[in-house]
Every structure is written in C-alpha cells, then in structure tokens.
Scaffold this motif. Structure first.
Motif, PDB file in Angstrom:
ATOM      1  N   ALA A   1       5.848  12.144   8.621  1.00 47.57           N
ATOM      2  CA  ALA A   1       5.266  10.978   7.946  1.00 47.57           C
ATOM      3  C   ALA A   1       4.173  10.364   8.817  1.00 47.57           C
ATOM      4  O   ALA A   1       3.072  10.061   8.334  1.00 47.57           O
ATOM      5  CB  ALA A   1       6.340   9.943   7.644  1.00 47.57           C
ATOM      6  N   ARG A   2       4.465  10.195  10.091  1.00 47.72           N
ATOM      7  CA  ARG A   2       3.469   9.640  11.009  1.00 47.72           C
ATOM      8  C   ARG A   2       2.272  10.568  11.131  1.00 47.72           C
ATOM      9  O   ARG A   2       1.128  10.122  11.156  1.00 47.72           O
ATOM     10  CB  ARG A   2       4.093   9.382  12.376  1.00 47.72           C
ATOM     11  CG  ARG A   2       5.115   8.247  12.316  1.00 47.72           C
ATOM     12  CD  ARG A   2       5.865   8.102  13.599  1.00 47.72           C
ATOM     13  NE  ARG A   2       5.162   7.147  14.475  1.00 47.72           N
ATOM     14  CZ  ARG A   2       5.559   6.862  15.698  1.00 47.72           C
ATOM     15  NH1 ARG A   2       6.616   7.460  16.206  1.00 47.72           N
ATOM     16  NH2 ARG A   2       4.906   5.989  16.415  1.00 47.72           N
TER      17      ARG A   2
ATOM     18  N   ILE B   1       0.856  -1.188   0.000  1.00 46.89           N
ATOM     19  CA  ILE B   1       0.000   0.000   0.000  1.00 46.89           C
ATOM     20  C   ILE B   1       0.890   1.236   0.000  1.00 46.89           C
ATOM     21  O   ILE B   1       1.824   1.345   0.786  1.00 46.89           O
ATOM     22  CB  ILE B   1      -0.930   0.008   1.229  1.00 46.89           C
ATOM     23  CG1 ILE B   1      -1.853  -1.205   1.172  1.00 46.89           C
ATOM     24  CG2 ILE B   1      -1.715   1.303   1.308  1.00 46.89           C
ATOM     25  CD1 ILE B   1      -2.656  -1.433   2.437  1.00 46.89           C
ATOM     26  N   SER B   2       0.592   2.173  -0.913  1.00 50.34           N
ATOM     27  CA  SER B   2       1.425   3.375  -0.992  1.00 50.34           C
ATOM     28  C   SER B   2       0.634   4.619  -0.616  1.00 50.34           C
ATOM     29  O   SER B   2      -0.585   4.682  -0.776  1.00 50.34           O
ATOM     30  CB  SER B   2       2.032   3.529  -2.386  1.00 50.34           C
ATOM     31  OG  SER B   2       1.024   3.732  -3.337  1.00 50.34           O
ATOM     32  N   LYS B   3       1.361   5.587  -0.101  1.00 49.36           N
ATOM     33  CA  LYS B   3       0.781   6.865   0.290  1.00 49.36           C
ATOM     34  C   LYS B   3       1.809   7.946   0.009  1.00 49.36           C
ATOM     35  O   LYS B   3       2.952   7.842   0.444  1.00 49.36           O
ATOM     36  CB  LYS B   3       0.409   6.840   1.769  1.00 49.36           C
ATOM     37  CG  LYS B   3      -0.227   8.123   2.245  1.00 49.36           C
ATOM     38  CD  LYS B   3      -0.777   7.988   3.645  1.00 49.36           C
ATOM     39  CE  LYS B   3      -1.574   9.236   3.944  1.00 49.36           C
ATOM     40  NZ  LYS B   3      -2.723   8.971   4.752  1.00 49.36           N
ATOM     41  N   THR B   4       1.400   8.980  -0.709  1.00 50.75           N
ATOM     42  CA  THR B   4       2.287  10.097  -1.032  1.00 50.75           C
ATOM     43  C   THR B   4       1.894  11.296  -0.177  1.00 50.75           C
ATOM     44  O   THR B   4       0.721  11.660  -0.130  1.00 50.75           O
ATOM     45  CB  THR B   4       2.215  10.442  -2.522  1.00 50.75           C
ATOM     46  OG1 THR B   4       2.564   9.280  -3.282  1.00 50.75           O
ATOM     47  CG2 THR B   4       3.149  11.584  -2.880  1.00 50.75           C
ATOM     48  N   ILE B   5       2.881  11.872   0.493  1.00 48.03           N
ATOM     49  CA  ILE B   5       2.638  13.049   1.322  1.00 48.03           C
ATOM     50  C   ILE B   5       3.789  14.038   1.149  1.00 48.03           C
ATOM     51  O   ILE B   5       4.821  13.710   0.578  1.00 48.03           O
ATOM     52  CB  ILE B   5       2.474  12.690   2.817  1.00 48.03           C
ATOM     53  CG1 ILE B   5       3.748  12.058   3.384  1.00 48.03           C
ATOM     54  CG2 ILE B   5       1.279  11.768   3.037  1.00 48.03           C
ATOM     55  CD1 ILE B   5       3.703  11.877   4.889  1.00 48.03           C
TER      56      ILE B   5
ATOM     57  N   GLN C   1      12.672  19.120   8.506  1.00 52.66           N
ATOM     58  CA  GLN C   1      12.322  18.159   9.553  1.00 52.66           C
ATOM     59  C   GLN C   1      12.756  16.753   9.168  1.00 52.66           C
ATOM     60  O   GLN C   1      12.645  16.365   8.006  1.00 52.66           O
ATOM     61  CB  GLN C   1      10.815  18.146   9.791  1.00 52.66           C
ATOM     62  CG  GLN C   1      10.276  19.432  10.362  1.00 52.66           C
ATOM     63  CD  GLN C   1       8.778  19.343  10.599  1.00 52.66           C
ATOM     64  OE1 GLN C   1       8.241  18.279  10.874  1.00 52.66           O
ATOM     65  NE2 GLN C   1       8.108  20.471  10.488  1.00 52.66           N
ATOM     66  N   PRO C   2      13.221  15.964  10.155  1.00 57.61           N
ATOM     67  CA  PRO C   2      13.490  14.556   9.853  1.00 57.61           C
ATOM     68  C   PRO C   2      12.206  13.887   9.356  1.00 57.61           C
ATOM     69  O   PRO C   2      11.100  14.306   9.709  1.00 57.61           O
ATOM     70  CB  PRO C   2      13.933  13.980  11.197  1.00 57.61           C
ATOM     71  CG  PRO C   2      14.419  15.154  11.982  1.00 57.61           C
ATOM     72  CD  PRO C   2      13.552  16.300  11.536  1.00 57.61           C
ATOM     73  N   ILE C   3      12.339  12.858   8.578  1.00 55.72           N
ATOM     74  CA  ILE C   3      11.217  12.241   7.877  1.00 55.72           C
ATOM     75  C   ILE C   3      10.168  11.628   8.804  1.00 55.72           C
ATOM     76  O   ILE C   3       8.961  11.700   8.522  1.00 55.72           O
ATOM     77  CB  ILE C   3      11.759  11.176   6.902  1.00 55.72           C
ATOM     78  CG1 ILE C   3      12.621  11.868   5.840  1.00 55.72           C
ATOM     79  CG2 ILE C   3      10.645  10.359   6.277  1.00 55.72           C
ATOM     80  CD1 ILE C   3      13.498  10.923   5.031  1.00 55.72           C
ATOM     81  N   LEU C   4      10.555  11.036   9.905  1.00 51.62           N
ATOM     82  CA  LEU C   4       9.650  10.239  10.729  1.00 51.62           C
ATOM     83  C   LEU C   4       8.397  10.961  11.214  1.00 51.62           C
ATOM     84  O   LEU C   4       7.278  10.516  10.952  1.00 51.62           O
ATOM     85  CB  LEU C   4      10.410   9.661  11.929  1.00 51.62           C
ATOM     86  CG  LEU C   4       9.557   8.827  12.892  1.00 51.62           C
ATOM     87  CD1 LEU C   4       9.081   7.555  12.224  1.00 51.62           C
ATOM     88  CD2 LEU C   4      10.328   8.524  14.154  1.00 51.62           C
ATOM     89  N   LYS C   5       8.559  12.038  11.946  1.00 48.51           N
ATOM     90  CA  LYS C   5       7.403  12.685  12.587  1.00 48.51           C
ATOM     91  C   LYS C   5       6.373  13.198  11.587  1.00 48.51           C
ATOM     92  O   LYS C   5       5.183  12.934  11.742  1.00 48.51           O
ATOM     93  CB  LYS C   5       7.853  13.783  13.544  1.00 48.51           C
ATOM     94  CG  LYS C   5       8.452  13.226  14.816  1.00 48.51           C
ATOM     95  CD  LYS C   5       8.849  14.317  15.784  1.00 48.51           C
ATOM     96  CE  LYS C   5       9.506  13.700  17.011  1.00 48.51           C
ATOM     97  NZ  LYS C   5       9.937  14.709  17.973  1.00 48.51           N
TER      98      LYS C   5
END
Length: 111
Positions: A30-31, A14-18, A24-28
């Motif tokens: 993205a969540r 499953i893919s999601k583009t945001i 900012q670092p990617i993690l926060k």
C-alpha cells in the motif's frame, strides 16, 4: 502472482484504489502504491499502522490470523494492523490513519 484490488480512504476522504499481492501483508505494498500510512515496528506490536475495514463482514475480506494487538471486540469494529494482515478478496475498502480511533475504542471498552 494473484493480486486483490483494494480502495484506501484517507481521513480527509481522498480515495485511492490499488492492487495488493495476495501473499503480502497490506502495509508495504500500500505504501509502495502511494497510500500514506504510518508504521514503525512492522510486526503488529505497536499499533501505529491500525486501519479500519469499511464493510459488513471483515472476515470475508481480511485475513487477521497473524494479528496479535487488536482484540476480538476491536476486530468486530473493523480495526486491524495493516502490517500483518492480508487481503482475501477484491473490493475491500479500508480507512487509513485509524490509530487514534482505535485507542479511543480501547478507552471506551475500559469504562
């Protein structure tokens, strides 16, 4: 604020583009954008947030200079901790939940 478009792909495909802010670092973000990603320390020390870049040259897409847990060989395979790495451009594709695959790659390096 500058943002970069990134596509996250789950292990089930499953893919999601945001959009991720460049500063900012990617993690926060993205969540916050609804991407399911594990994390515990948020400092790049535990490896729980390791993801994998799906592309040719990660250095053109991902800034890994704050990484301290993934070695050069693993970086070359596309692994990096999402909590302390930044996007450099649009269009990156990142596979989430790669902690087990990363650990497996470490074990194969030891053999």
């Amino acid at each position: 604020m500058k943002t970069y478009s990134v596509t996250f792909v789950s292990p089930s495909g499953i893919s999601k583009t945001i959009a991720i802010p460049a500063d900012q670092p990617i993690l926060k973000p993205a969540r916050k954008g609804g991407v399911k990603m594990a994390a515990s320390c948020n400092t790049g020390a535990c490896g729980e947030c390791v993801v994998r870049y799906l592309g040719e040259d990660m250095q053109e897409c991902i800034d890994t200079h704050e990484n301290s847990i993934v070695n050069e060989q693993e970086l070359a395979m596309g692994f990096f901790p999402a909590c302390c790495c930044f996007l450099l451009t649009d269009g990156c594709v990142i596979k989430t939940s790669q902690e087990k695959e990363w650990y497996d790659s470490m074990e194969s390096q030891e053999k």
